[in-house]
Design an enzyme around this catalytic site. Structure first.
Site, PDB file in Angstrom:
ATOM      1  N   GLU A 203       0.883  -1.175   0.000  1.00 30.56           N
ATOM      2  CA  GLU A 203       0.000   0.000   0.000  1.00 30.56           C
ATOM      3  C   GLU A 203       0.911   1.213   0.000  1.00 30.56           C
ATOM      4  O   GLU A 203       1.475   1.571   1.042  1.00 30.56           O
ATOM      5  CB  GLU A 203      -0.878   0.013   1.263  1.00 30.56           C
TER       6      GLU A 203
ATOM      7  N   CYS B 263      -2.411   8.983   2.630  1.00 29.09           N
ATOM      8  CA  CYS B 263      -2.127   8.460   1.280  1.00 29.09           C
ATOM      9  C   CYS B 263      -3.289   8.747   0.348  1.00 29.09           C
ATOM     10  O   CYS B 263      -3.098   9.073  -0.818  1.00 29.09           O
ATOM     11  CB  CYS B 263      -1.859   6.964   1.351  1.00 29.09           C
TER      12      CYS B 263
HETATM   13  P1  NAP Z   1       8.259   5.216   4.639  1.00 32.85           P
HETATM   14  O1  NAP Z   1       9.434   6.057   4.868  1.00 32.85           O
HETATM   15  O2  NAP Z   1       8.239   4.342   3.462  1.00 32.85           O
HETATM   16  O3  NAP Z   1       8.058   4.354   5.975  1.00 32.85           O
HETATM   17  C1  NAP Z   1       7.045   3.383   6.088  1.00 32.85           C
HETATM   18  C2  NAP Z   1       7.600   2.194   6.845  1.00 32.85           C
HETATM   19  O4  NAP Z   1       8.583   1.550   6.031  1.00 32.85           O
HETATM   20  C3  NAP Z   1       8.314   2.564   8.132  1.00 32.85           C
HETATM   21  O5  NAP Z   1       8.111   1.544   9.075  1.00 32.85           O
HETATM   22  C4  NAP Z   1       9.772   2.617   7.706  1.00 32.85           C
HETATM   23  O6  NAP Z   1      10.663   2.440   8.770  1.00 32.85           O
HETATM   24  C5  NAP Z   1       9.828   1.477   6.729  1.00 32.85           C
HETATM   25  N1  NAP Z   1      10.870   1.572   5.731  1.00 32.85           N
HETATM   26  C6  NAP Z   1      11.350   2.671   5.120  1.00 32.85           C
HETATM   27  N2  NAP Z   1      12.274   2.345   4.217  1.00 32.85           N
HETATM   28  C7  NAP Z   1      12.397   1.005   4.251  1.00 32.85           C
HETATM   29  C8  NAP Z   1      13.206   0.067   3.559  1.00 32.85           C
HETATM   30  N3  NAP Z   1      14.066   0.435   2.615  1.00 32.85           N
HETATM   31  N4  NAP Z   1      13.081  -1.236   3.864  1.00 32.85           N
HETATM   32  C9  NAP Z   1      12.215  -1.641   4.798  1.00 32.85           C
HETATM   33  N5  NAP Z   1      11.420  -0.814   5.484  1.00 32.85           N
HETATM   34  C10 NAP Z   1      11.504   0.508   5.215  1.00 32.85           C
HETATM   35  O7  NAP Z   1       6.933   6.058   4.510  1.00 32.85           O
HETATM   36  P2  NAP Z   1       6.433   7.215   5.495  1.00 32.85           P
HETATM   37  O8  NAP Z   1       7.161   8.431   5.146  1.00 32.85           O
HETATM   38  O9  NAP Z   1       6.436   6.760   6.888  1.00 32.85           O
HETATM   39  O10 NAP Z   1       4.895   7.311   5.048  1.00 32.85           O
HETATM   40  C11 NAP Z   1       4.493   8.108   4.026  1.00 32.85           C
HETATM   41  C12 NAP Z   1       4.244   7.333   2.757  1.00 32.85           C
HETATM   42  O11 NAP Z   1       3.365   6.223   3.015  1.00 32.85           O
HETATM   43  C13 NAP Z   1       3.512   8.177   1.755  1.00 32.85           C
HETATM   44  O12 NAP Z   1       4.018   7.922   0.475  1.00 32.85           O
HETATM   45  C14 NAP Z   1       2.080   7.698   1.874  1.00 32.85           C
HETATM   46  O13 NAP Z   1       1.268   7.961   0.757  1.00 32.85           O
HETATM   47  C15 NAP Z   1       2.276   6.247   2.101  1.00 32.85           C
HETATM   48  N6  NAP Z   1       1.087   5.632   2.701  1.00 32.85           N
HETATM   49  C16 NAP Z   1       0.335   4.791   1.949  1.00 32.85           C
HETATM   50  C17 NAP Z   1      -0.828   4.241   2.467  1.00 32.85           C
HETATM   51  C18 NAP Z   1      -1.689   3.317   1.655  1.00 32.85           C
HETATM   52  O14 NAP Z   1      -2.573   2.689   2.234  1.00 32.85           O
HETATM   53  N7  NAP Z   1      -1.499   3.175   0.349  1.00 32.85           N
HETATM   54  C19 NAP Z   1      -1.220   4.565   3.759  1.00 32.85           C
HETATM   55  C20 NAP Z   1      -0.425   5.427   4.506  1.00 32.85           C
HETATM   56  C21 NAP Z   1       0.726   5.959   3.958  1.00 32.85           C
HETATM   57  P3  NAP Z   1      11.445   3.685   9.441  1.00 32.85           P
HETATM   58  O15 NAP Z   1      10.419   4.552  10.047  1.00 32.85           O
HETATM   59  O16 NAP Z   1      12.342   3.031  10.429  1.00 32.85           O
HETATM   60  O17 NAP Z   1      12.178   4.345   8.310  1.00 32.85           O
END
Ligand code: NAP
Length: 457
Positions: A231, A265
């Protein structure tokens, strides 16, 4: 990223946590796997009892956990309380419906030369959930409620900035009566996710978050041939046609853009308005965006709190500033306020051209991009001119136009004359670079099941 609670309204670090070691991760996986072998044969009624108890606890504790969420990621207290209640509803939904959603699916036995033939759902095992901070309870519950009800067990790697919420979730399921090891929180960095994904005892993974994180998790899981659900981000369109109730469309547009301080999102991010409605809609929209109160998220009259992280605020600011340098026009907001905390004002910008980054990229903050179009064809074309496809929105009372939006908008959801949101009853997910797979509804609980074909001669 440190694993820490840092209050985004003040920038103050309140609590830090040591990351689990490789040995601790291994122990947690072993505990999860051992537990699953017994848990998988518990009955739906037993699991539903624990799930309802967890929902009751969450409801009773909503004020405390809401305060924790607000402190960790800055959403308003009212929004955090509403999120806790939504989670309780989602948990009860799966407690009520899991058995029916996973009932055997009869096939035409005579057509396949059998006495009996049917599809039979079974849990996959240990599922890793990598989750974001923006809805720190709901994102986890919409995975955990169906997964646990299906007989899977969960390992949570939550975002590093919401560790107290993450710890609370493990405790919640434990206190509700789920056998220990059914749901565990791993306090780990993103770099430690690979160890979990590559472990043979972990069957599958789900990730909600950004495109780079999704790509990384899917690549490792792909290498291990493990099922994933992704997602990811969105840059959803909110199309307004002349037949719409413009007052209502503008009011909902504000909520659709600034809910969760602009960090959702499925928030509407690109507002695409027909020329015949443009002047009136943009006047109303800008007026309502300007009227919002930005400030302390614990105060009941605050509409928009801070962004969750300093980096997040910097990213938003950079996208807006860069667009303005290239000729975009700011109708309101557009500059960070003085003082502590990672605040950014509700902003509307227009005169955006395809060469600007803001045209293509997701803006994760309270910034609305406004586009004027001459026809429904152009509206659909601009709406689809994105690599994302999550939850689109269209406002029109014309049935022929409604049909075109439903058919032609490239997205996992289309909401007509109402705000895009998630419901336990409706499937949720994206297409294109917004990810794949579905959460919620009957589809969500089946994602982490083996649909076993049974043939009895
Ligand atoms: P993020 O940086 O991708 O972090 C999300 C999760 O992934 C965190 O637990 C993060 O851990 C982990 N993570 C980051 N990089 C990783 C990697 N290379 N390998 C494994 N795990 C990794 O995203 P965010 O900034 O928190 O959230 C914003 C994004 O999420 C936006 O793009 C938003 O649209 C999207 N989102 C999508 C949905 C949906 O349902 N489609 C819902 C909510 C949010 P750390 O915190 O330790 O880095």
């Amino acid at each position: 990223m440190p694993i820490a609670t840092i209050n985004p309204a003040t920038g103050e670090t309140l609590k830090t946590f040591d990351a689990h070691t490789a040995a601790q991760i291994d122990e947690a996986i072993a505990r999860a796997y051992d537990r699953w072998r017994g848990y998988r044969s518990t009955t739906f009624a037993e699991r539903a009892g624990w799930m309802r108890a967890a929902a009751d606890l969450l409801e009773a504790e909503k004020d405390d956990i809401a305060r924790t969420m607000t402190t960790e990621m800055g959403k308003t207290l009212a929004a955090a309380q509403a999120e806790a209640l939504k989670c309780a509803k989602g948990m009860r939904f799966y407690a009520d419906h899991a058995e029916e959603f996973l009932a055997d699916e009869p096939a035409d036995a005579s057509a396949v030369g059998a006495k009996q033939a049917y599809g039979h759902y079974q849990p996959l095992g240990v599922v890793l959930a990598v989750m974001p901070w923006n809805f720190p309870l709901w994102q986890v519950i919409r995975f955990a409620a169906p997964a646990l009800m299906a007989g899977n067990v969960g390992l949570l790697k939550h975002a590093s900035n919401v560790p107290q919420t993450a710890v609370y979730l493990e405790d919640l399921f434990k206190r509700a009566g789920f056998p220990s090891g059914c749901f565990q929180t791993l306090l780990i960095s993103s770099g430690q996710v690979e160890q979990v994904l590559r472990d043979h005892r972990v069957a599958a993974a789900t990730l909600t978050g950004s495109e780079p994180a999704g790509r990384s998790v899917a690549a490792i899981a792909g290498d291990e041939i493990k099922k994933t659900v992704l997602e990811l981000g969105g840059s959803d369109a909110y199309v307004v046609m002349p037949s719409a109730d413009l007052e209502k469309a503008a009011t909902v547009a504000v909520t659709a853009r600034v809910q969760n301080n602009g960090q959702s999102c499925i928030a509407a991010k690109r507002f695409i308005v027909h020329a015949d409605a443009y002047d009136e809609f943009s006047r109303l929209f800008v007026e309502k965006m300007k009227a919002l109160k930005v400030g302390d998220p614990t105060q009941s009259d605050t509409d928009v709190g801070p962004l969750a992280t300093e980096q997040g605020r910097n990213d938003v600011e950079e996208l807006v500033d860069e667009a303005v340098k290239q000729g975009a026009q700011v109708l309101c907001g557009g500059a960070r306020p003085e003082g502590a905390g990672w605040f950014y004002p509700p902003t509307v910008i227009t005169a955006i051209t395809p060469d600007m980054r803001i045209y293509l990229e997701e803006v994760f903050g309270p910034v609305a991009s406004l586009y004027k179009v001459a026809s429904i064809d152009e509206a659909i074309s601009v709406a689809n001119a994105t690599s994302f496809g999550l939850g689109s929105n269209a406002w029109t009372t014309d049935p022929a136009e409604q049909k075109r939006f439903v058919e032609e908008l490239e997205a996992g959801a289309v909401f007509v004359n109402g705000m895009t949101t998630s419901y336990p009853e409706l499937p949720f997910g994206g297409i294109k670079r917004s990810g794949y797979g579905r959460e919620l509804s009957a589809h969500g609980i089946r994602e982490f099941c083996n649909l076993k074909s049974v043939w009895v001669g």
